[in-house]
Scaffold this motif. Structure first.
Motif, PDB file in Angstrom:
ATOM      1  N   ALA A 214       0.831  -1.208   0.000  1.00 31.06           N
ATOM      2  CA  ALA A 214       0.000   0.000   0.000  1.00 31.06           C
ATOM      3  C   ALA A 214       0.870   1.264   0.000  1.00 31.06           C
ATOM      4  O   ALA A 214       0.546   2.253  -0.653  1.00 31.06           O
ATOM      5  CB  ALA A 214      -0.933  -0.007   1.213  1.00 31.06           C
ATOM      6  N   ILE A 215       1.981   1.215   0.717  1.00 26.99           N
ATOM      7  CA  ILE A 215       2.866   2.380   0.770  1.00 26.99           C
ATOM      8  C   ILE A 215       3.530   2.618  -0.591  1.00 26.99           C
ATOM      9  O   ILE A 215       3.577   3.755  -1.084  1.00 26.99           O
ATOM     10  CB  ILE A 215       3.929   2.204   1.892  1.00 26.99           C
ATOM     11  CG1 ILE A 215       3.236   2.319   3.262  1.00 26.99           C
ATOM     12  CG2 ILE A 215       5.046   3.239   1.775  1.00 26.99           C
ATOM     13  CD1 ILE A 215       4.076   1.869   4.450  1.00 26.99           C
ATOM     14  N   VAL A 216       4.008   1.544  -1.213  1.00 24.94           N
ATOM     15  CA  VAL A 216       4.617   1.696  -2.542  1.00 24.94           C
ATOM     16  C   VAL A 216       3.589   2.264  -3.515  1.00 24.94           C
ATOM     17  O   VAL A 216       3.874   3.190  -4.290  1.00 24.94           O
ATOM     18  CB  VAL A 216       5.176   0.346  -3.061  1.00 24.94           C
ATOM     19  CG1 VAL A 216       5.644   0.472  -4.504  1.00 24.94           C
ATOM     20  CG2 VAL A 216       6.311  -0.147  -2.165  1.00 24.94           C
ATOM     21  N   ASP A 217       2.362   1.733  -3.445  1.00 26.11           N
ATOM     22  CA  ASP A 217       1.305   2.193  -4.335  1.00 26.11           C
ATOM     23  C   ASP A 217       0.980   3.673  -4.084  1.00 26.11           C
ATOM     24  O   ASP A 217       0.816   4.466  -5.018  1.00 26.11           O
ATOM     25  CB  ASP A 217       0.056   1.326  -4.105  1.00 26.11           C
ATOM     26  CG  ASP A 217      -1.009   1.578  -5.148  1.00 26.11           C
ATOM     27  OD1 ASP A 217      -0.650   1.629  -6.344  1.00 26.11           O
ATOM     28  OD2 ASP A 217      -2.186   1.757  -4.765  1.00 26.11           O
ATOM     29  N   ALA A 218       0.940   4.062  -2.808  1.00 26.24           N
ATOM     30  CA  ALA A 218       0.625   5.454  -2.465  1.00 26.24           C
ATOM     31  C   ALA A 218       1.734   6.393  -2.945  1.00 26.24           C
ATOM     32  O   ALA A 218       1.458   7.473  -3.479  1.00 26.24           O
ATOM     33  CB  ALA A 218       0.434   5.586  -0.949  1.00 26.24           C
ATOM     34  N   ILE A 219       2.996   5.986  -2.771  1.00 28.76           N
ATOM     35  CA  ILE A 219       4.105   6.834  -3.221  1.00 28.76           C
ATOM     36  C   ILE A 219       4.087   6.956  -4.743  1.00 28.76           C
ATOM     37  O   ILE A 219       4.320   8.025  -5.310  1.00 28.76           O
ATOM     38  CB  ILE A 219       5.471   6.289  -2.717  1.00 28.76           C
ATOM     39  CG1 ILE A 219       5.525   6.341  -1.174  1.00 28.76           C
ATOM     40  CG2 ILE A 219       6.626   7.097  -3.304  1.00 28.76           C
ATOM     41  CD1 ILE A 219       6.774   5.709  -0.566  1.00 28.76           C
ATOM     42  N   SER A 220       3.741   5.837  -5.390  1.00 26.40           N
ATOM     43  CA  SER A 220       3.657   5.858  -6.845  1.00 26.40           C
ATOM     44  C   SER A 220       2.585   6.853  -7.319  1.00 26.40           C
ATOM     45  O   SER A 220       2.805   7.634  -8.252  1.00 26.40           O
ATOM     46  CB  SER A 220       3.369   4.441  -7.333  1.00 26.40           C
ATOM     47  OG  SER A 220       2.725   4.456  -8.567  1.00 26.40           O
ATOM     48  N   ASN A 227       3.854  14.900 -10.595  1.00 26.94           N
ATOM     49  CA  ASN A 227       4.629  14.857 -11.823  1.00 26.94           C
ATOM     50  C   ASN A 227       6.108  14.578 -11.576  1.00 26.94           C
ATOM     51  O   ASN A 227       6.980  15.131 -12.244  1.00 26.94           O
ATOM     52  CB  ASN A 227       4.448  16.166 -12.589  1.00 26.94           C
ATOM     53  CG  ASN A 227       4.473  15.938 -14.086  1.00 26.94           C
ATOM     54  OD1 ASN A 227       4.555  14.793 -14.529  1.00 26.94           O
ATOM     55  ND2 ASN A 227       4.424  17.015 -14.851  1.00 26.94           N
ATOM     56  N   LEU A 228       6.380  13.739 -10.599  1.00 26.17           N
ATOM     57  CA  LEU A 228       7.756  13.366 -10.268  1.00 26.17           C
ATOM     58  C   LEU A 228       7.952  11.887 -10.567  1.00 26.17           C
ATOM     59  O   LEU A 228       7.254  11.049 -10.002  1.00 26.17           O
ATOM     60  CB  LEU A 228       8.018  13.577  -8.777  1.00 26.17           C
ATOM     61  CG  LEU A 228       8.300  14.981  -8.281  1.00 26.17           C
ATOM     62  CD1 LEU A 228       8.433  14.971  -6.766  1.00 26.17           C
ATOM     63  CD2 LEU A 228       9.564  15.519  -8.926  1.00 26.17           C
ATOM     64  N   PRO A 229       8.871  11.549 -11.464  1.00 25.87           N
ATOM     65  CA  PRO A 229       9.129  10.133 -11.707  1.00 25.87           C
ATOM     66  C   PRO A 229       9.687   9.440 -10.468  1.00 25.87           C
ATOM     67  O   PRO A 229      10.306  10.068  -9.615  1.00 25.87           O
ATOM     68  CB  PRO A 229      10.153  10.124 -12.847  1.00 25.87           C
ATOM     69  CG  PRO A 229      10.659  11.506 -12.960  1.00 25.87           C
ATOM     70  CD  PRO A 229       9.700  12.428 -12.283  1.00 25.87           C
ATOM     71  N   ILE A 230       9.453   8.122 -10.392  1.00 21.58           N
ATOM     72  CA  ILE A 230       9.834   7.346  -9.220  1.00 21.58           C
ATOM     73  C   ILE A 230      10.864   6.287  -9.603  1.00 21.58           C
ATOM     74  O   ILE A 230      10.749   5.654 -10.641  1.00 21.58           O
ATOM     75  CB  ILE A 230       8.593   6.593  -8.667  1.00 21.58           C
ATOM     76  CG1 ILE A 230       7.422   7.542  -8.456  1.00 21.58           C
ATOM     77  CG2 ILE A 230       8.957   5.809  -7.426  1.00 21.58           C
ATOM     78  CD1 ILE A 230       7.306   8.112  -7.092  1.00 21.58           C
ATOM     79  N   THR A 231      11.830   6.113  -8.736  1.00 21.49           N
ATOM     80  CA  THR A 231      12.733   4.958  -8.832  1.00 21.49           C
ATOM     81  C   THR A 231      12.465   4.062  -7.632  1.00 21.49           C
ATOM     82  O   THR A 231      12.405   4.546  -6.503  1.00 21.49           O
ATOM     83  CB  THR A 231      14.213   5.399  -8.810  1.00 21.49           C
ATOM     84  OG1 THR A 231      14.491   6.202  -9.954  1.00 21.49           O
ATOM     85  CG2 THR A 231      15.142   4.181  -8.840  1.00 21.49           C
TER      86      THR A 231
END
Ligand code: C2E
Ligand code: MG
Ligand code: MG
Ligand code: MG
Length: 288
Positions: A214-220, A227-231
């Motif tokens: 859920a946290i990964v999904d929320a950060i995504s 408008n910030l790409p994620i690594t």
């Protein structure tokens, strides 16, 4: 002295043993001697485009090639280097070497370099980095600097001015280990980040632990709306890779794609993909 390296090499990965066997003073003395001797070297961890699987860059991770104890990982010496004011010298030495080694790689390949909190208190940091770029001929637009959230507490206005100078040169800025610090969201507004890196603790656990997922999904989603790409860091297996791809994440790194490796291994990897152009790259230059 190098004769003992074989025996010590693996034991030194064990942090508890390290604490017992080597004192802070010994580390500090080792830093003072080892930095000018070129013992602090860049290792390279591949970063990939999660859609295509293509290599798009490397994170530069410092390693201490100790003359008798083998390869020592950064968690063992960076805190000491910060405390005794040697982090800047260590960092400059590793960056100089990385920029020199990577300047002839394919122009699509970027480097991400970690900058520690102590360095964001150095008003000359931006000038030092720019000087290294000029000296080595490494292009600013292929460099990304990673900073952790805690770096921003100490002196925000100085950090803002340093970051402003770096960005004026075309260097990009990533917020590292996102989700693990304090006031993450406030920090996203304080500095002009180009990218967020999700901390590996959430990523490695995401398929076993619904909260991490859920946290990964929320950060995504946060990245999407800002408008910030994620690594994503810490992609350890195909299942995590698949989950992240389903979420539409852009970029990732982790053991599934490759552990931090020597320059020779990084060059082999690039050569396999046709990303190591021409004979120029084969010329070895003295680094010290
Ligand atoms: P970091 O910037 O968050 O770097 C990622 C760390 O995760 C690296 O540890 C990397 O080896 C490890 N890692 C990569 N993929 C995986 C994976 O799939 N699973 C797991 N469990 N771990 C993975 P490393 O190289 O030990 O570096 C530790 C930290 O030391 C870095 O964390 C960074 O904060 C710091 N560091 C490294 N080099 C430098 C440097 O030159 N300067 C500064 N200031 N800090 C550095
Ligand atoms: Mg990092
Ligand atoms: Mg990180
Ligand atoms: Mg980390």
């Amino acid at each position: 002295a190098a004769k003992t390296a074989g025996r010590g090499r693996h034991a030194w990965f064990d942090a508890t043993m390290e604490r017992e066997l080597i004192s802070r003073n010994a580390i500090e003395a080792g830093l003072r001697e080892g930095i000018p001797a070129g013992q602090f070297v860049p290792y390279y961890e591949p970063q990939v485009d999660l859609t295509s699987g293509a290599i798009i860059g490397f994170e530069v991770l410092a390693r201490w090639e100790h003359p008798t104890r083998g390869i020592i990982p950064p968690d063992s010496f960076i805190p000491v280097a910060e405390e005794c004011g040697l982090i800047a010298d260590m960092s400059v030495s590793v960056m100089r070497r990385a920029f020199t080694e990577a300047r002839d790689w394919d122009p699509s390949i970027t480097l991400s370099v970690n900058i520690s909190p102590a360095q964001l208190k150095d008003p000359w940091l931006a000038q030092k980095v720019v000087k290294l770029l000029v000296e080595t001929g490494y292009p600013a637009n292929r460099l990304e600097i990673e900073i952790t959230e805690s770096s921003l507490f100490q002196n925000l206005s100085l950090a803002q001015s340093i970051v402003g100078s770096l960005k004026n040169q075309g260097i990009r800025l990533a917020l590292d280990d996102f989700g693990t610090g304090y006031s993450s969201l406030a920090h996203l507004r304080a500095l002009p980040f180009d990218r967020i890196k999700i901390d590996k603790s959430f990523v490695t656990a995401m398929n076993k632990d619904p909260e991490s997922m859920a946290i990964v999904d929320a950060i995504s989603k946060l990245g999407e709306s800002l408008n910030l790409p994620i690594t994503a860091e810490g992609i350890e297996d195909q299942a995590i890779y698949d989950s992240l791809r389903k979420m539409g994440l852009h970029k990732g790194q982790g053991w599934h794609f490759g552990k931090p490796m020597t320059v020779a291994a990084a060059r082999r990897l690039l050569a396999e993909k046709g990303l190591l152009p021409s004979a120029r790259a084969v010329v070895e230059e003295p680094l010290q």
